[in-house]
Scaffold this motif. Structure first.
Motif, mmCIF file in Angstrom:
data_model
loop_
_atom_site.group_PDB
_atom_site.id
_atom_site.type_symbol
_atom_site.label_atom_id
_atom_site.label_comp_id
_atom_site.label_asym_id
_atom_site.label_seq_id
_atom_site.Cartn_x
_atom_site.Cartn_y
_atom_site.Cartn_z
ATOM 1 N N ASP A 131 -16.704 11.027 -4.782
ATOM 2 C CA ASP A 131 -16.986 9.588 -4.769
ATOM 3 C C ASP A 131 -17.206 9.113 -6.196
ATOM 4 O O ASP A 131 -18.336 8.896 -6.641
ATOM 5 C CB ASP A 131 -18.218 9.305 -3.903
ATOM 6 C CG ASP A 131 -18.483 7.814 -3.763
ATOM 7 O OD1 ASP A 131 -17.581 7.027 -4.077
ATOM 8 O OD2 ASP A 131 -19.592 7.455 -3.339
ATOM 9 N N THR A 153 -10.577 5.742 -1.315
ATOM 10 C CA THR A 153 -11.700 6.072 -2.198
ATOM 11 C C THR A 153 -12.906 6.584 -1.430
ATOM 12 O O THR A 153 -13.789 7.212 -2.014
ATOM 13 C CB THR A 153 -12.106 4.830 -3.012
ATOM 14 O OG1 THR A 153 -12.414 3.761 -2.110
ATOM 15 C CG2 THR A 153 -10.974 4.387 -3.928
ATOM 16 N N CYS A 196 -5.104 5.516 -12.015
ATOM 17 C CA CYS A 196 -4.487 6.056 -10.810
ATOM 18 C C CYS A 196 -2.971 5.977 -10.850
ATOM 19 O O CYS A 196 -2.293 6.687 -10.124
ATOM 20 C CB CYS A 196 -4.988 5.309 -9.570
ATOM 21 S SG CYS A 196 -6.712 5.633 -9.184
ATOM 22 N N LEU A 224 -15.419 6.403 -7.547
ATOM 23 C CA LEU A 224 -15.042 4.995 -7.697
ATOM 24 C C LEU A 224 -15.830 4.137 -6.707
ATOM 25 O O LEU A 224 -15.313 3.761 -5.665
ATOM 26 C CB LEU A 224 -13.536 4.815 -7.462
ATOM 27 C CG LEU A 224 -12.609 5.592 -8.397
ATOM 28 C CD1 LEU A 224 -11.164 5.335 -8.027
ATOM 29 C CD2 LEU A 224 -12.860 5.204 -9.841
ATOM 30 N N THR A 243 -14.722 9.110 0.550
ATOM 31 C CA THR A 243 -14.497 10.551 0.678
ATOM 32 C C THR A 243 -14.681 11.074 2.098
ATOM 33 O O THR A 243 -14.321 12.217 2.385
ATOM 34 C CB THR A 243 -15.441 11.312 -0.265
ATOM 35 O OG1 THR A 243 -16.798 10.963 0.052
ATOM 36 C CG2 THR A 243 -15.162 10.945 -1.714
ATOM 37 N N GLY A 257 -10.575 1.638 0.262
ATOM 38 C CA GLY A 257 -9.460 2.048 -0.576
ATOM 39 C C GLY A 257 -8.609 0.872 -1.014
ATOM 40 O O GLY A 257 -9.028 -0.295 -0.950
ATOM 41 N N LEU A 311 -9.328 10.732 -2.715
ATOM 42 C CA LEU A 311 -10.142 11.270 -3.792
ATOM 43 C C LEU A 311 -11.154 12.257 -3.226
ATOM 44 O O LEU A 311 -11.777 12.002 -2.200
ATOM 45 C CB LEU A 311 -10.865 10.139 -4.524
ATOM 46 C CG LEU A 311 -9.967 9.081 -5.177
ATOM 47 C CD1 LEU A 311 -10.826 8.079 -5.941
ATOM 48 C CD2 LEU A 311 -8.935 9.711 -6.096
#
Length: 412
Positions: free
Chosen positions: A133, A79, A19, A135, A81, A147, A130
């Protein structure tokens, strides 16, 4: 019952390190956190999972959402979504995130959000959402995680992390603060902190390394590059899945370094990761290694980004031995209710493999104690307790309960 999950027993570092290659946020986004109620400092509690700091934050006046606090993150990364729509982020723009070995990039969105931590608030924080999904951090730590947040918070305050009491105190810079511990110079590069470490390893002359300080990485030390080449490995290593990132699994090996020196403190026989990356990725990274929470959590730590120092004072975890998992089991936890814990991967020729445990088995109990009574950290501690230690594992497979006697086997 479909219990098979994607492999996600990643060290958090490997998620973040890819990232870091994100688009640099526009300067107009960057905002600091401030107290608006007359406060100069505040103390809040945090949760600790896999030695990672988890704090509640509010985003656009909604929450709380549990985030990992990470010195290695810039900008903030969401992270989950589902949050982009529920937070009503105005005008997010589509971007591509490049990861090593991935030339097409990963779809994401860049926007700005208002964020509150305790009584400290910031507006227009650059935020990456992001799109997919990819991560599943929650399954790794055993708790719902939305996150990761780092630089904007650390750059706004002097931040003291007390791993012993699991509290964090953050203070405005004009406030006079007694800074206790050994003073370690920091270098900020791309808004991330770096320090110098000493490493002694079998077959290699003593080295002084430039390392990223990454409290969002669960490992001890990840040795990546030396002289623009992959870091040399000791003779005894074992193949391991070092984690999952945006571009898939990060393969590599695990070994030990004879000595690691951090300031005036030294650690012996430290578990070390040796990730596999291509030469171009290594030569462009500008660092040798990544220092993670398995080391950092052995200190109560103060971060002072403005003055480019950190302070470390050893705590009760300092002398804890460095051990790797002795079961060969990689776990995945589904949050409930009801919560469930699955075997996500079995290492070949490991203790679990030898007794016939399988990927997809749902763990029901350990040592006749139901699985709900354990955290993932508790299970991890049992699985690396002692070479030869016996563990009774009950699993659910094919509509039947199966009990296995697992004898732990030290592999590195």
């Amino acid at each position: 019952m479909n219990s098979r999950k994607p492999s996600i027993h990643f060290k958090i570092f490997y998620v973040l390190f890819i990232c870091y290659a994100l688009v640099a946020p526009d300067r107009m986004f960057a905002q600091d956190f401030k107290f608006f109620n007359g406060r100069k400092a505040q103390t809040i509690g945090f949760d600790l999972k896999k030695s990672l700091i988890i704090i509640p934050i509010y985003i656009n006046d909604k929450g709380p959402f549990d985030f990992i606090l990470d010195t290695g993150v810039n900008p903030m990364i969401i992270t989950d979504t589902t949050l982009k729509e529920s937070l009503k982020v105005p005008y997010p723009r589509a971007i591509k995130i490049s990861g090593y070995g991935n030339f097409e990039g990963i779809d994401a969105f860049l926007g700005a959000t208002s964020v509150k931590i305790g009584d400290a608030e910031a507006e227009n924080i650059p935020t990456v959402f992001l799109k997919d999904d990819i991560l599943p951090i929650s399954g790794f730590v055993g708790k719902k995680i939305y996150g990761l947040i780092g630089y904007n918070f650390f750059n706004s305050f002097v931040v003291k992390v007390d791993y012993t009491s699991r509290v964090m105190r953050f203070s405005s810079h004009p406030k006079k603060i007694k800074l206790k511990g050994e003073k370690i110079p920091l270098e900020l590069i791309d808004n991330k902190p770096y320090v110098k470490l000493r490493v002694e390893q079998e077959g290699l002359a003593p080295q002084t390394l430039k390392v990223l300080v990454d409290c969002g990485a669960s490992h001890a030390i990840s040795l990546e590059a030396l002289d623009a080449k992959p870091f040399p490995k000791p003779q005894l290593t074992m193949e391991a899945n070092l984690g999952n990132g945006l571009t898939g699994r990060v393969k590599g090996r695990i070994g030990r370094v004879a000595l690691l020196g951090f300031g005036n403190f030294t650690f012996k026989d430290v578990i070390s990761s040796y990730p596999e990356y291509n030469i171009d990725s290594l030569s462009n990274r500008g660092r040798n290694a990544n220092l993670g929470a398995e080391i950092l959590s052995r200190f109560n730590t103060i971060y002072d980004y403005q003055n480019r120092y950190m302070y470390i004072k050893k705590n009760e975890k300092f002398k804890r031995p460095f051990e790797h998992d002795m079961s060969g089991i990689e776990l995945y936890a589904e949050s409930g209710p009801p919560s469930r814990t699955f075997i996500n991967k079995i290492e070949p020729e490991s203790a679990a493999d030898l007794v016939g445990l399988k990927e997809g088995d749902e763990i029901i109990s350990i040592n006749f104690k139901k699985i709900d009574d354990y955290s993932l950290d508790d299970i991890g501690a049992i699985f690396k307790a002692k070479n030869g230690y016996s563990v009774i594992v009950e699993v659910w497979r094919d509509k039947a309960f199966i009990i296995k006697l697992l004898k732990l086997k030290k592999r590195i």
